[in-house]
Design a protein around this motif. Sequence first.
Motif, PDB file in Angstrom:
ATOM      1  N   LEU A 100      18.740   0.346   4.010  1.00 12.62           N
ATOM      2  CA  LEU A 100      17.507   0.689   4.730  1.00 12.62           C
ATOM      3  C   LEU A 100      17.010  -0.471   5.601  1.00 12.62           C
ATOM      4  O   LEU A 100      16.054  -0.323   6.353  1.00 12.62           O
ATOM      5  N   GLN A 150       0.651  -5.952   9.252  1.00 10.95           N
ATOM      6  CA  GLN A 150      -0.278  -5.314  10.195  1.00 10.95           C
ATOM      7  C   GLN A 150      -1.257  -4.387   9.473  1.00 10.95           C
ATOM      8  O   GLN A 150      -2.440  -4.328   9.802  1.00 10.95           O
ATOM      9  N   LYS A 151      -0.756  -3.670   8.497  1.00 11.21           N
ATOM     10  CA  LYS A 151      -1.555  -2.632   7.828  1.00 11.21           C
ATOM     11  C   LYS A 151      -2.442  -3.219   6.717  1.00 11.21           C
ATOM     12  O   LYS A 151      -3.553  -2.746   6.491  1.00 11.21           O
ATOM     13  N   PHE A 211      12.376   0.023  12.518  1.00  7.25           N
ATOM     14  CA  PHE A 211      11.528   1.194  12.271  1.00  7.25           C
ATOM     15  C   PHE A 211      12.156   2.468  12.845  1.00  7.25           C
ATOM     16  O   PHE A 211      12.069   3.533  12.256  1.00  7.25           O
ATOM     17  N   PHE A 252       1.733   6.096  -2.447  1.00  2.00           N
ATOM     18  CA  PHE A 252       0.558   5.239  -2.249  1.00  2.00           C
ATOM     19  C   PHE A 252      -0.576   5.780  -3.115  1.00  2.00           C
ATOM     20  O   PHE A 252      -1.080   6.882  -2.883  1.00  2.00           O
ATOM     21  N   LEU A 295      15.720  -3.178   4.386  1.00  2.00           N
ATOM     22  CA  LEU A 295      14.604  -3.864   3.727  1.00  2.00           C
ATOM     23  C   LEU A 295      15.048  -5.240   3.230  1.00  2.00           C
ATOM     24  O   LEU A 295      14.240  -6.147   3.056  1.00  2.00           O
ATOM     25  N   ALA A 339       6.960   5.282  -5.760  1.00  2.00           N
ATOM     26  CA  ALA A 339       6.293   4.455  -4.752  1.00  2.00           C
ATOM     27  C   ALA A 339       5.343   5.257  -3.869  1.00  2.00           C
ATOM     28  O   ALA A 339       5.228   4.995  -2.666  1.00  2.00           O
ATOM     29  N   THR A 367       5.158  -2.018  -7.544  1.00  3.89           N
ATOM     30  CA  THR A 367       5.474  -0.584  -7.629  1.00  3.89           C
ATOM     31  C   THR A 367       6.210  -0.094  -6.366  1.00  3.89           C
ATOM     32  O   THR A 367       6.266   1.111  -6.107  1.00  3.89           O
ATOM     33  N   GLU A 368       6.722  -1.033  -5.605  1.00  6.46           N
ATOM     34  CA  GLU A 368       7.551  -0.756  -4.416  1.00  6.46           C
ATOM     35  C   GLU A 368       6.789  -0.063  -3.286  1.00  6.46           C
ATOM     36  O   GLU A 368       7.405   0.465  -2.358  1.00  6.46           O
ATOM     37  N   GLN A 369       5.453  -0.060  -3.356  1.00  7.82           N
ATOM     38  CA  GLN A 369       4.691   0.586  -2.286  1.00  7.82           C
ATOM     39  C   GLN A 369       4.802  -0.198  -0.969  1.00  7.82           C
ATOM     40  O   GLN A 369       4.722   0.383   0.110  1.00  7.82           O
ATOM     41  N   GLN A 408       5.427   6.979  11.829  1.00  4.73           N
ATOM     42  CA  GLN A 408       6.696   6.625  12.446  1.00  4.73           C
ATOM     43  C   GLN A 408       6.650   7.011  13.909  1.00  4.73           C
ATOM     44  O   GLN A 408       6.608   8.193  14.250  1.00  4.73           O
ATOM     45  N   ARG A 468      15.000   3.475  10.588  1.00  6.35           N
ATOM     46  CA  ARG A 468      14.479   3.961   9.299  1.00  6.35           C
ATOM     47  C   ARG A 468      13.851   5.345   9.417  1.00  6.35           C
ATOM     48  O   ARG A 468      13.795   6.084   8.439  1.00  6.35           O
ATOM     49  N   PRO A 488      -0.086  -1.268  16.296  1.00  6.72           N
ATOM     50  CA  PRO A 488      -1.308  -0.462  16.173  1.00  6.72           C
ATOM     51  C   PRO A 488      -2.418  -1.222  15.446  1.00  6.72           C
ATOM     52  O   PRO A 488      -2.146  -2.136  14.672  1.00  6.72           O
ATOM     53  N   PHE A 492      12.143   6.220  -3.804  1.00  9.65           N
ATOM     54  CA  PHE A 492      12.157   4.985  -4.596  1.00  9.65           C
ATOM     55  C   PHE A 492      12.180   5.310  -6.086  1.00  9.65           C
ATOM     56  O   PHE A 492      11.740   6.387  -6.515  1.00  9.65           O
ATOM     57  N   ASP A 533       7.523  -1.868  -0.017  1.00  8.26           N
ATOM     58  CA  ASP A 533       8.837  -1.472   0.514  1.00  8.26           C
ATOM     59  C   ASP A 533       8.758  -0.072   1.121  1.00  8.26           C
ATOM     60  O   ASP A 533       9.344   0.190   2.178  1.00  8.26           O
ATOM     61  N   ALA A 534       8.035   0.830   0.421  1.00  4.22           N
ATOM     62  CA  ALA A 534       7.898   2.202   0.931  1.00  4.22           C
ATOM     63  C   ALA A 534       7.205   2.188   2.292  1.00  4.22           C
ATOM     64  O   ALA A 534       7.577   2.922   3.209  1.00  4.22           O
ATOM     65  N   MET A 535       6.197   1.323   2.415  1.00  3.20           N
ATOM     66  CA  MET A 535       5.459   1.221   3.679  1.00  3.20           C
ATOM     67  C   MET A 535       6.404   0.804   4.808  1.00  3.20           C
ATOM     68  O   MET A 535       6.391   1.379   5.900  1.00  3.20           O
ATOM     69  N   ARG A 536       7.243  -0.200   4.509  1.00  2.00           N
ATOM     70  CA  ARG A 536       8.216  -0.649   5.525  1.00  2.00           C
ATOM     71  C   ARG A 536       9.214   0.468   5.823  1.00  2.00           C
ATOM     72  O   ARG A 536       9.567   0.700   6.981  1.00  2.00           O
ATOM     73  N   ALA A 537       9.641   1.166   4.779  1.00  2.00           N
ATOM     74  CA  ALA A 537      10.616   2.242   4.968  1.00  2.00           C
ATOM     75  C   ALA A 537      10.024   3.378   5.794  1.00  2.00           C
ATOM     76  O   ALA A 537      10.750   4.098   6.475  1.00  2.00           O
ATOM     77  N   LEU A 538       8.701   3.540   5.734  1.00  4.55           N
ATOM     78  CA  LEU A 538       8.059   4.653   6.431  1.00  4.55           C
ATOM     79  C   LEU A 538       7.466   4.220   7.779  1.00  4.55           C
ATOM     80  O   LEU A 538       6.582   4.869   8.316  1.00  4.55           O
ATOM     81  N   GLY A 539       7.942   3.087   8.293  1.00  2.50           N
ATOM     82  CA  GLY A 539       7.608   2.708   9.661  1.00  2.50           C
ATOM     83  C   GLY A 539       6.321   1.932   9.845  1.00  2.50           C
ATOM     84  O   GLY A 539       5.745   1.949  10.928  1.00  2.50           O
ATOM     85  N   THR A 540       5.864   1.261   8.801  1.00  9.70           N
ATOM     86  CA  THR A 540       4.624   0.482   8.930  1.00  9.70           C
ATOM     87  C   THR A 540       4.899  -0.968   8.558  1.00  9.70           C
ATOM     88  O   THR A 540       5.546  -1.246   7.555  1.00  9.70           O
ATOM     89  N   ASP A 541       4.357  -1.875   9.381  1.00  5.99           N
ATOM     90  CA  ASP A 541       4.452  -3.294   9.071  1.00  5.99           C
ATOM     91  C   ASP A 541       3.355  -3.624   8.048  1.00  5.99           C
ATOM     92  O   ASP A 541       2.173  -3.503   8.362  1.00  5.99           O
TER      93      ASP A 541
END
Lengths: 265, 274
Positions: free
Chosen positions: B56, A144-145, B82, B98, B58, B96, A129-131, B114, B85, A41, B92, A133-141
């Motif tokens: 996960l 890319q983002k 993805f 945003f 990661l 975590a 702050t692991e944001q 997603q 996941r 995207p 986290f 990792d959270a982004m990757r966990a929530l389906g975003t590269d």
Amino acid sequence: MVASEFGDPPNLLDLLKEPILAVQEFFLLSGRALRNIFRTPHYGDDIILQMDGIGVGSMQIVALTGFFSGAVMALQMSRALASYGQVGRTGTIVSLTLVRELGPVLTALMVAGRNASGIASELGSMKVTEQIDAMRALGTDPIQKLVTPRVIATSFMLPLLTVIADFVGLIGGWLIAVFFLFIPSKQYWTTAWRALEWNDVAQGLLKPLIFALVISLVGCYYGLRTTGGTQGVGRSTTQAVVSATVLVFIFDLMITKIWVAQGVS
Amino acid sequence: MAAPSAPAILQFVGVTVKFEEMDVLSDLSFVAYEGESRVIFGAAGSGKTVLLKTALGLIKPDAGKVYAFGKDLTLMTERELFEVRSRMGMLFQESALFDSLTIEENVAYPLLNQKSIQCPKAEVLPRVTEALEFVELGQTLEKYPSELSGGMRRRAAIARAVVTGPPLVLYDSPTAGLDPITAHTIIALLIKERDISHTTAVIVTHRYQDGNLVANFRYNSKQGTLEPVRHGERQTARTTFMVLKEGRLVFEGDQDRLESSTDPYICKFVKQRE
């Protein structure tokens, strides 16, 4: 034995491993960021937001830098030109130095100081702050983002900022020429305009494009490899600014050398 | 222990993860079955967070295999991961969230980003509101994470983790750094989510009280409170305990076995209740 007392001497390959790995990681990140320009995207909103932050946000400082460098260049060059009785050609010198060299480099340095640090600290904070990792966990590269929009925005805005810096610098030179060197306005602008060739304009626009890629990618690279909490964020920010600044000078020399070698300078 | 007849949701087979030549996880193997709650204890630096991040996808293991929903995560590209996941929720350690997005945008993030979720735009806000009301934060949609307390941020992060209704939820130290009352509220939410949505939960913690609550309490949806599992029903609650020490699995079993262990390291966690 002496060697065993002080431990084994470090292997040269081990010493080289870390910098080589860092360069490899940088090129991998760069490759992915540039490849993502053509992949979905696309985050249009993020690109606009970054353009505003990097471009509009840097406008004041870039204009000020351009203005004073143009004015100083006019004053300094007028002294040198006076010894040949050529003060009237101040506009030529100001426009050539600004468009070919000072405009692109000073603008890039300002943007490197302001935005490479901003990018590194923002992404660095997100990393610790692991944001990310959270982004990757929530389906975003995250590349890319976060990286690709910054690369696109900087590549678009830095050449524009350079044009603004060049123009404001010429105005700075014009004020000095008119009020201190008593050169007629028309003469200043005519000599400044006639001095420029398409090659100069091309060089003056190619450099900021390359610098933009360097600044944005270096900022993102150091931001994304941040470790060690808030102290690590500070370290990444400093490293990003230092590396981006040094690389701007190195690439400036390389581009200028290629231009001169091609006989078009 | 979980009934082995239930399908395996998460499986580690001989997983080793190294950071700079040091084993952070060492030859780790376990299976989490559907509907099971798996509580993982371990001291700081024992590899608990790395375990969850490996689950996960990661972090790629240096050796071994990780299966989630029957798929080998170690063979997948980032883009292929993805999809897997999207069937997992993750809380986290530091929430975590945003920080440039509002709580509403944070919770809506997985629904909008997603690909495999494909939530119609009209349904996003109702689902976000529902998830935030589930964690009793219905009034915070427009707030930013920095405007919330630590416990509220943790609850908002739980809402983000469960908004898509994932069958597997991973919780990384959900009560770390919270006062006892807030910590109890968070664990109560975990149990509520587990019992209402029938999710498989992997909970990393260093507090024995958290594991004890998960193993011995259930959510009473009529009264909206936690109630003890009746005597003799502990086995059906399907809670398995694991203890990690320097990346190695040193214990796996039910609460009775955990409490009867004589291992000094394991006893340190169990004695916290006293």
